[in-house]
Design a protein around this motif. Structure first.
Motif, short mmCIF file in Angstrom:
data_model
loop_
_atom_site.label_atom_id
_atom_site.label_comp_id
_atom_site.label_asym_id
_atom_site.label_seq_id
_atom_site.Cartn_x
_atom_site.Cartn_y
_atom_site.Cartn_z
N PRO A 27 0.81 -1.23 0.00
CA PRO A 27 0.00 0.00 0.00
C PRO A 27 0.84 1.27 0.00
N ILE A 28 1.93 1.28 0.73
CA ILE A 28 2.76 2.49 0.81
C ILE A 28 3.37 2.82 -0.54
N VAL A 31 0.27 3.86 -3.27
CA VAL A 31 -0.29 5.20 -3.10
C VAL A 31 0.71 6.28 -3.48
N GLU A 54 -2.96 -5.04 -3.39
CA GLU A 54 -2.15 -4.41 -2.36
C GLU A 54 -1.89 -5.44 -1.28
N TYR A 122 4.47 -1.86 10.60
CA TYR A 122 3.67 -2.60 9.64
C TYR A 122 3.57 -4.03 10.13
N SER A 149 -0.07 -2.57 11.71
CA SER A 149 -1.13 -2.30 10.74
C SER A 149 -0.59 -2.52 9.33
N SER A 150 -1.48 -2.61 8.39
CA SER A 150 -1.08 -2.71 6.99
C SER A 150 -1.29 -1.38 6.26
N HIS A 151 -1.71 -0.35 6.98
CA HIS A 151 -2.01 0.94 6.35
C HIS A 151 -1.20 2.05 7.01
N TRP A 152 -0.45 2.77 6.18
CA TRP A 152 0.40 3.82 6.72
C TRP A 152 -0.41 4.93 7.37
N ASP A 153 -1.60 5.23 6.84
CA ASP A 153 -2.40 6.31 7.43
C ASP A 153 -2.90 5.94 8.82
N PHE A 154 -3.20 4.66 9.05
CA PHE A 154 -3.60 4.23 10.39
C PHE A 154 -2.40 4.29 11.34
#
Length: 187
Positions: A27-28, A31, A54, A122, A149-154
């Motif tokens: 994901p990183i 995006v 992703e 991550y 997490s798997s999401h940088w924004d989280f």
């Protein structure tokens, strides 16, 4: 007619007029780097369907090995005997800290300076997970991991909630709101 149809299909596929490209990316990476490239590819080859997945780098490698993906973007290093590689970007990790963290105002921090701060990483299927844990071991400590997490924004939201520190690529850090979090270069 059948032979002519097969010939036309082969010409269309070899000319990239139609077909399918199965692409995996973390994901990183997706995006940050791929939207303009994918738009350019789509414009040049509108008949080629792009199937995007992703996943973490380790999972992408497995999917390429299993031929479920045609190509994958991963965080290096990878097994260069198993995969052909073409590095396309070099990025450095920065410490992402809550603005109230004592190290957030420093011009730079060493990894060992973060030993007493909980880490937000991550998930293990992402290459950065293992790279960061290995770097901490080499710096002489085992970090306390409080969240994954798997999401940088989280991950950034967790730092903004003052739960811990994250190490994220500078490309992502340029997008962060400095009122919520601070990103500090690593030595």
């Amino acid at each position: 007619d059948a032979l002519r149809g097969i010939e036309e299909e082969v010409v269309e596929v070899t000319a990239l007029r139609r077909g399918r490209l199965r692409l995996g990316m973390p994901p990183i990476v997706g995006v940050t780097f791929f939207p303009p490239l994918l738009a350019e590819f789509h414009q040049a080859y509108p008949g080629v369907l792009l199937e995007l997945r992703e996943e973490g780098s380790h999972h992408i490698e497995a999917l390429v090995m299993e031929r479920e993906l045609d190509v994958g973007a991963v965080v290096l290093p990878t097994d260069e005997k198993a995969f052909g590689t073409m590095p396309f970007v070099r990025d450095e990790l920065r410490a992402v800290l809550h603005p109230d963290h004592p190290l957030s105002r420093r011009p730079q921090v060493a990894l060992r300076d973060l030993a007493a701060t909980p880490f937000i990483l991550y998930r293990p299927e992402f290459a950065l997970h293992g790279h960061i844990l290995d770097a901490c071991r080499r710096a002489g400590f085992k970090p306390t991991v409080v969240s994954e997490s798997s999401h940088w924004d989280f991950i950034v939201a967790m730092v903004a909630a003052n739960i811990g520190v994250a190490l994220l690529p500078s490309t992502i850090c340029r997008q962060l709101d400095p009122r919520q979090v601070r990103s500090v270069p690593m030595t």
